[in-house]
Design an enzyme around this catalytic site. Structure first.
Site, PDB file in Angstrom:
ATOM      1  N   ASP A   1      -1.788  -3.089   6.632  1.00 28.05           N
ATOM      2  CA  ASP A   1      -1.713  -2.648   5.230  1.00 28.05           C
ATOM      3  C   ASP A   1      -2.324  -3.689   4.296  1.00 28.05           C
ATOM      4  OD1 ASP A   1      -1.253  -0.821   3.239  1.00 28.05           O
ATOM      5  OD2 ASP A   1       0.842  -1.365   2.925  1.00 28.05           O
TER       6      ASP A   1
ATOM      7  N   LYS B   1      -4.014  11.311   5.805  1.00 23.88           N
ATOM      8  CA  LYS B   1      -2.957  10.507   5.185  1.00 23.88           C
ATOM      9  C   LYS B   1      -2.184  11.308   4.144  1.00 23.88           C
ATOM     10  CE  LYS B   1      -0.591   6.859   4.032  1.00 23.88           C
ATOM     11  NZ  LYS B   1      -0.912   5.476   3.759  1.00 23.88           N
TER      12      LYS B   1
ATOM     13  N   LEU C   1       4.118  -1.962  -1.596  1.00 25.71           N
ATOM     14  CA  LEU C   1       4.924  -0.746  -1.449  1.00 25.71           C
ATOM     15  C   LEU C   1       4.764  -0.202  -0.038  1.00 25.71           C
ATOM     16  CD1 LEU C   1       4.311   0.959  -4.893  1.00 25.71           C
ATOM     17  CD2 LEU C   1       6.494   0.109  -3.999  1.00 25.71           C
TER      18      LEU C   1
ATOM     19  N   HIS D   1      -5.880  -6.733  -4.407  1.00 26.26           N
ATOM     20  CA  HIS D   1      -6.037  -6.462  -5.837  1.00 26.26           C
ATOM     21  C   HIS D   1      -6.507  -7.767  -6.470  1.00 26.26           C
ATOM     22  CE1 HIS D   1      -4.019  -2.527  -5.933  1.00 26.26           C
ATOM     23  NE2 HIS D   1      -3.222  -3.023  -5.003  1.00 26.26           N
TER      24      HIS D   1
ATOM     25  N   HIS E   1       3.775   1.529   7.759  1.00 23.00           N
ATOM     26  CA  HIS E   1       4.383   0.328   7.148  1.00 23.00           C
ATOM     27  C   HIS E   1       5.896   0.490   6.906  1.00 23.00           C
ATOM     28  CE1 HIS E   1       3.564   2.748   3.632  1.00 23.00           C
ATOM     29  NE2 HIS E   1       2.304   2.412   3.552  1.00 23.00           N
TER      30      HIS E   1
ATOM     31  N   HIS F   1      -6.694  -1.107   4.020  1.00 19.41           N
ATOM     32  CA  HIS F   1      -7.380  -0.697   2.777  1.00 19.41           C
ATOM     33  C   HIS F   1      -8.631  -1.548   2.617  1.00 19.41           C
ATOM     34  CE1 HIS F   1      -3.936   1.699   1.301  1.00 19.41           C
ATOM     35  NE2 HIS F   1      -3.246   0.838   2.030  1.00 19.41           N
TER      36      HIS F   1
ATOM     37  N   HIS G   1       2.915   7.922   4.167  1.00 21.92           N
ATOM     38  CA  HIS G   1       3.555   6.937   3.285  1.00 21.92           C
ATOM     39  C   HIS G   1       4.954   7.485   3.035  1.00 21.92           C
ATOM     40  CE1 HIS G   1       3.623   3.742   0.111  1.00 21.92           C
ATOM     41  NE2 HIS G   1       4.683   4.457  -0.190  1.00 21.92           N
TER      42      HIS G   1
ATOM     43  N   HIS H   1      -3.872   0.371  10.117  1.00 20.47           N
ATOM     44  CA  HIS H   1      -3.612   0.730   8.701  1.00 20.47           C
ATOM     45  C   HIS H   1      -4.241  -0.330   7.808  1.00 20.47           C
ATOM     46  CE1 HIS H   1      -0.879   2.525   5.472  1.00 20.47           C
ATOM     47  NE2 HIS H   1      -1.610   1.584   4.870  1.00 20.47           N
TER      48      HIS H   1
HETATM   49  O1  DOR Z   1       1.333  -2.217  -1.289  1.00 20.14           O
HETATM   50  C1  DOR Z   1       0.608  -1.261  -1.143  1.00 20.14           C
HETATM   51  N1  DOR Z   1      -0.687  -1.288  -1.531  1.00 20.14           N
HETATM   52  N2  DOR Z   1       1.121  -0.151  -0.619  1.00 20.14           N
HETATM   53  C2  DOR Z   1       0.409   0.988  -0.556  1.00 20.14           C
HETATM   54  O2  DOR Z   1       0.949   1.965  -0.099  1.00 20.14           O
HETATM   55  C3  DOR Z   1      -0.961   1.064  -1.116  1.00 20.14           C
HETATM   56  C4  DOR Z   1      -1.598  -0.257  -1.170  1.00 20.14           C
HETATM   57  C5  DOR Z   1      -2.824  -0.281  -2.051  1.00 20.14           C
HETATM   58  O3  DOR Z   1      -3.688   0.594  -1.901  1.00 20.14           O
HETATM   59  O4  DOR Z   1      -2.943  -1.187  -2.882  1.00 20.14           O
HETATM   60 ZN    ZN Z   2      -1.403   1.173   2.867  1.00 21.00          ZN
END
Ligand code: DOR
Ligand code: ZN
Length: 351
Positions: free
Chosen positions: A250, A102, A222, A254, A177, A15, A139, A13
């Site tokens: 996960d 997903k 999250l 950002h 997660h 990103h 999710h 998992h």
């Molecule tokens: O904390 C998170 N960030 N949870 C998620 O489900 C998405 C992820 C994100 O894409 O930033």
């Molecule tokens: Zn995620």
């Protein structure tokens, strides 16, 4: 000083984002993980096999062969919407690069606005996934305004997941997660078609890290961190040896300014310290002998893919996590910034 050698792990998992973020995200993961399940919550989301294929090429183009492990492979996913055509599922399966689909409940998290508003609307797509053996990644949070943010996973189990597991007995489902003792228990006692990923941050932290004395936005993700009793249940699940639980970081970067502001984004970047952090958790439980199965066996076994054949070596040796990393021109404050870690991955690859 202790060394630990394990089969090379995969991240089930992750990103990676897109564009100028890719050099950071791809290479931090490819340093250790051979395969990564790539989340589709881009702007716009990855809705088709063609879009997944194009994204797959952009990821591979960002790979630095000098630091990446042999055979790094992004396993792509599609983003399920109310309007996903079952024919798109068949195209995804035929593409050979898409390995899962997903489910984001609409509004649950970052870039989930196009997600599913009512689970029954996607039943035709789920039927096709069940038929073709394409796993559903979930999710697991409801989004109702009257449900407390700390209860959203628990309520999702009762309202959505339990009926889903019942209605689709042949569908592989990964509860992504997980953050609660209820989720860990539901997966541990459910059918063999149900599994869960567990992040390093939900093992290391609880909501006091996020909220006690100050709001610390770099701990905001999250589903949100829960109380320490839930953390303890997740540690027990991850380190207990059950094949239903496996590694999924996960990792979700950002930019610093998008987290340190009035409406900060959810997500923690951890790829560069992930296996090291899991090792710490397992060592603290006296369960280092179970790290390999959690990190390298249970995931491929569930997905029906071969286990990796090469190995990595970890050494118990203190080092300090970087304070900041660069994502294009943006700074990112990563997990364990400036903290001492107790395990490092040795640079050399073990044949
Ligand atoms: O904390 C998170 N960030 N949870 C998620 O489900 C998405 C992820 C994100 O894409 O930033
Ligand atoms: Zn995620």
């Amino acid at each position: 000083m202790q060394d630990l050698e394990i089969t090379r792990p995969d991240d089930w998992h992750l990103h990676l984002r897109d564009g100028t973020a890719l050099p950071l995200t791809v290479n931090a993961a490819a340093r250790v993980f051979r395969r990564v399940i790539v989340m589709p919550n881009l702007k716009p989301p990855v809705l088709t096999a063609a879009a997944a294929l194009a994204y797959h090429s952009r990821i591979l183009a960002s790979l630095d062969p000098a630091s990446a492990c042999e055979g790094f492979e992004p396993l792509m996913t599609l983003y399920l919407t109310d309007r996903t055509d079952p024919a798109e599922i068949a195209r995804a399966k035929a593409s050979a690069v898409v390995h899962a689909v997903k489910l984001y409940p609409a509004g649950a998290t970052t870039n989930s606005d196009a997600g599913v508003t009512d689970i029954t609307r996607v039943y035709p797509a789920l039927e096709e996934m069940q038929r073709l053996g394409v796993p559903l990644l979930v999710h697991g949070e409801v989004t109702d305004a009257d449900i407390d943010v700390f209860d959203r996973e628990k309520v999702f189990i009762d309202r959505t997941l339990e009926p889903l597991v019942r209605d689709f007995p042949g569908l592989k489902i990964v509860f992504e997660h997980i953050t609660t003792e209820q989720a860990a228990a539901f997966v541990a006692t459910g059918p063999a078609t149900l599994a869960a990923t567990i992040t390093p941050h939900h093992l290391l932290y609880n909501r006091n890290h996020l909220l006690a004395g100050a709001v610390r936005p770099h701990f905001f993700c999250l589903p949100v961190l829960k109380r320490n009793t839930h953390q303890d249940a997740l540690v027990a699940a991850a380190t207990g040896g059950s094949p239903r639980f496996f590694l999924g970081t996960d990792s979700a970067p950002h930019a610093r300014q998008a987290k340190e502001c009035a409406a900060g984004c959810a997500g923690i970047f951890n790829s560069h310290v992930a296996i090291e952090s899991y090792a710490e958790v397992f060592a603290a439980q006296g369960a280092l002998h179970r790290l390999e199965a959690f990190a390298s066996f249970h995931g491929p076994d569930f997905y029906g893919l071969p286990r990796n054949t090469d190995r990595i070596r970890l050494r118990q040796e203190p080092w300090t996590g970087p304070d900041t990393l660069s994502m294009g021109s943006d700074p990112v404050i990563p997990m364990r910034a400036g903290e001492q870690l107790s395990w490092r991955v040795l640079a050399e690859q073990v044949a």
